[in-house]
Design an enzyme around this catalytic site. Structure first.
Site, PDB file in Angstrom:
ATOM      1  N   ASP A 302       0.887  -1.421  -0.052  1.00  0.00           N
ATOM      2  CA  ASP A 302       0.018   0.039   0.024  1.00  0.00           C
ATOM      3  C   ASP A 302       0.878   1.293   0.113  1.00  0.00           C
ATOM      4  OD1 ASP A 302      -2.239   1.507  -0.022  1.00  0.00           O
ATOM      5  OD2 ASP A 302      -2.445   1.560   2.107  1.00  0.00           O
ATOM      6  N   ASP A 339      -2.109  25.400  14.159  1.00  0.00           N
ATOM      7  CA  ASP A 339      -2.578  24.239  13.575  1.00  0.00           C
ATOM      8  C   ASP A 339      -1.599  22.952  13.942  1.00  0.00           C
ATOM      9  OD1 ASP A 339      -3.357  22.132  11.857  1.00  0.00           O
ATOM     10  OD2 ASP A 339      -2.947  23.233  10.130  1.00  0.00           O
ATOM     11  N   PHE A 370      -9.746  25.205  11.208  1.00  0.00           N
ATOM     12  CA  PHE A 370     -10.118  24.517  10.062  1.00  0.00           C
ATOM     13  C   PHE A 370     -11.874  24.088   9.860  1.00  0.00           C
ATOM     14  CE2 PHE A 370     -11.013  20.989   6.982  1.00  0.00           C
ATOM     15  CZ  PHE A 370     -10.682  21.643   5.760  1.00  0.00           C
ATOM     16  N   SER A 377      -8.078  27.632   7.316  1.00  0.00           N
ATOM     17  CA  SER A 377      -8.015  27.896   8.653  1.00  0.00           C
ATOM     18  C   SER A 377      -6.958  29.221   8.461  1.00  0.00           C
ATOM     19  CB  SER A 377      -7.373  26.646   9.370  1.00  0.00           C
ATOM     20  OG  SER A 377      -6.124  26.298   8.605  1.00  0.00           O
ATOM     21  N   LYS A 389      -5.277  29.958   5.118  1.00  0.00           N
ATOM     22  CA  LYS A 389      -4.467  29.136   4.011  1.00  0.00           C
ATOM     23  C   LYS A 389      -5.634  27.954   3.963  1.00  0.00           C
ATOM     24  CE  LYS A 389      -2.377  25.404   7.012  1.00  0.00           C
ATOM     25  NZ  LYS A 389      -2.830  25.728   8.164  1.00  0.00           N
TER      26      LYS A 389
END
Length: 674
Positions: A302, A339, A370, A377, A389
């Protein structure tokens, strides 16, 4: 409750020498030895020479018989010691694991919400238990309620705690460090993953793998051929006169010609291979799974979490014309200062690097988290400016009129497989942040090694083709399948297998279970669902998807070690042939020409035979470290590995006996035995 945090035992702790000696002697039992045809023949030959020693008349012949018997006994002891030593290493680890599972009680939750104490050994699948801080987990289960820090050092050897939340698996023997969890038991007592790991490393349930059985059968056939040759050789020698060759010498010839070296080390190689899998914290449900890893043709991997870090990281700031890189970096820092996501932290770190400013920015304002509605956010600064952004189209909508360069930069980032984020202040767009799923360091080299071994790597991901291709090129993946569903993975495995290939893959979800069950090697994650863990034939207790690469290397090393020592064993029989055959017929005038084969210039027939036997015995303990640690692994194709075994271990296997037997013969000469 036993809440002592245990650590893995240090390698310097005293070994259980008495138990090792006992196991070495117990394995001499003919009922156990009969499963190893090569060493069983040696044991029968030892019994014959012992009988001759006991009932022959005193004299030189009896002394010779006694010396041969003593050397054969030494050969048997070295052979059983090799297997016992390999098992003891696993047993020491198993004892530690058993201690960490120490008898624990469980708080079993009743239907009315109350709980009662129950012995951990009485737990059954489906029961719900309450685990509090300081408790040792009494059984395997899945968290239903609560969040807590778990100490898994008893299993993984890692001291760092692991956070467990609803849906995560917990393993028997681990300890809860904080908070309280409600857990549903998913394994019957005695069938936990810790129990399986103990059985694996202890070797109690180890069965011979298909390749090991095939090699044992081959060695058995070779041994039978040499038995027939030696048995018929006795009557043939009567043609040249009585007592030309005695029974003791025939036994010595047989022991030296059959592949005793690999016969003695074969079990130890297999046990050591299983132990190496346990050391990388993988529970294998069978020895066959470990062995198949060495024959894998295709690796299906994966993308997210396996090939890449799994979190998109900021890698570049692209300002629009009229905006400096430093201004864009500073505004992006402000927008990401609160953030706490990995993406947000990476934006701050990149800005710090560009501005060469490790300390925090001095500004004040109100954080704007956000939102799925705004897809942005940022922060509302105290001076009234709005710093944001977010998604490019959302930022464009906010500023009203965005520069064409902004959209062009965003398109370039998307085409390269990245994710563009736009940065703006009020109605002014400043530029683009390039986010990228970063490839894990070192993977490209490892994939190159697999390519050298003839193993094809395939990345199967649900991402779009552009992103998938970029990541694959950076990681050095051979083939990419994008936008693949779980059903698509299963179909891919079946397609590969229909072409005669062996396939390995990893997975952790219920939707991965069919593919894990279909794969020849299915490595399930320890934190995955029970469906995935039951479907796979291996479970990674560290839950590291890249562990599949380590498992394949362990399997390769197992096969390389077995092949190298088999090549060495068979080739060194050549030198022993040149030592014994000329010595056997040295006193026969009609066969005097055989003396030309005495290229080692061995002094006497008895000295030559004793020298060959002693070398035959000593080479077994000399090779035990190679059998236990494994022959050095080098990524090469099967053809190159074969040539390497022939020219390295084969040539060495011929040369070393010549030197060794010649040296032993000279040492015996100092004592008048040659």
């Amino acid at each position: 409750m036993d809440n002592t945090i245990r650590t893995q035992p240090a390698a310097s702790r005293p070994s259980r020498f008495g138990e090792l000696v006992r196991d070495t002697l117990v394995k001499l039992d003919p009922r156990a030895m009969v499963h190893n045809p090569v060493m069983f023949v040696v044991e029968v030959g030892t019994a014959v020479t012992l009988w001759l020693t006991m009932f022959s008349s005193p004299g030189p012949q009896r002394a010779y018989d006694g010396l041969v018997t003593a050397i054969l006994v030494m050969t048997l002891l070295f052979a059983t010691f090799a297997e016992a030593y390999a098992e003891s290493r696993g047993r020491a680890q198993a004892d530690f694991l058993r201690q960490s599972r120490a008898t624990a009680q469980a708080r079993v939750v009743q239907g009315d919400g109350t709980w009662e104490w129950t012995e951990g050994t009485a737990l059954q699948r489906g029961m719900r238990i309450r685990i509090e801080a300081g408790d040792v987990v009494p059984g395997d289960g899945v968290v239903l309620e609560g969040v807590g820090a778990m100490d898994e050092s008893a299993i993984t050897g890692e001291s760092a705690s692991v956070i467990k939340s609803p849906g995560d698996s917990v393993t028997a023997g681990t300890a809860l460090l904080s908070d309280t969890l409600l857990v549903e038991i998913t394994a019957e007592a005695g069938q936990t993953f810790l129990d399986r790991m103990i059985a694996l490393v202890e070797g109690a349930e180890r069965q011979k793998t298909p390749n090991e059985i095939a090699l044992s059968a081959l060695l058995g056939v070779l041994t039978l051929i040499f038995v027939l040759v030696v048995v018929t050789l006795g009557p043939i020698t009567l043609y040249y006169g009585k007592h030309v060759v005695n029974i003791t010498t025939l036994v010595a010839l047989l022991v030296c010609l059959i592949p005793t070296t690999i016969g003695a080390l074969l079990s130890a190689i297999g046990i050591a291979g299983m132990n190496r899998v346990a050391k990388i914290h993988v529970v294998a449900k069978s020895g066959r799974a470990v062995e198949v890893c060495g024959d894998i043709d295709t690796l299906i991997l994966d993308k997210t979490g396996t090939i890449t870090m799994g979190n998109r990281m900021a890698t570049e700031f692209l300002p629009v014309p009229g905006v400096s890189l430093e201004e864009l970096a500073e505004i992006a820092w402000m927008a990401s200062d609160t953030d706490t996501t990995p993406e947000g932290r990476s934006v701050v770190e990149l800005a710090q690097h560009i501005l060469q400013r490790p300390q925090a920015l001095a500004f004040s304002g109100e954080s704007v988290p956000f939102s799925a509605n705004t897809r942005m956010s940022g922060v509302d600064l105290a001076d009234g400016r709005r710093v944001r952004k977010g998604a490019v189209d959302a930022i464009v909508k906010m500023v009203g009129q965005a520069p064409k360069a902004l959209e062009e930069a965003a398109e370039r980032v998307a085409r390269a497989g990245g994710t563009p984020l736009a940065v703006a202040v009020d109605n002014r767009a400043l530029g683009i942040i390039r986010l990228k799923d970063v490839v894990k360091p070192g993977l490209k080299e490892r994939f190159a090694n697999f390519r050298a071994m003839g193993i094809r790597t395939v990345m199967a991901t649900g991402d779009n083709p552009i992103t998938a291709r970029v990541i694959a090129d950076e990681a050095g993946i051979d083939e990419v399948l994008a936008e693949v569903t779980p059903e698509g993975k299963l179909a891919l495995i079946q397609k590969e297998q229909s072409q005669g290939k062996l396939v390995a893959m990893t997975g952790d979800g219920t939707n991965d279970a069919p593919a894990l069950a279909q794969a020849d090697v299915g490595l399930a994650m320890g934190v995955g669902t029970m469906a995935a863990k039951e479907a796979g034939n291996m479970v990674d207790l560290d839950s590291n998807p890249t562990k599949l690469l380590d498992v394949v290397e362990v399997g390769k090393q197992l096969l390389i070690t077995r092949g190298a020592l088999t090549t060495f064993s068979i080739s060194n029989d050549v030198a022993k042939y040149f030592a014994i055959v000329p010595a056997m017929f040295a006193g026969v005038p009609l066969l005097h020409g055989l003396s030309a084969l005495n290229i080692m210039d061995l002094k006497t027939p008895q000295g030559a035979i004793l020298s060959a036997l002693i070398f035959n015995a000593l080479i077994i303990p000399a090779l035990i470290p190679f059998a236990v640690r494994g022959v050095k692994y080098r990524p090469q194709s099967a053809d190159r590995l074969l040539l390497r075994n022939i020219f390295n271990w084969g040539v060495i296997g011929v040369i070393i006996p010549f030197v060794g037997i010649w040296g032993i013969d000279h040492v015996l000469g100092l004592f008048g035995l040659a």
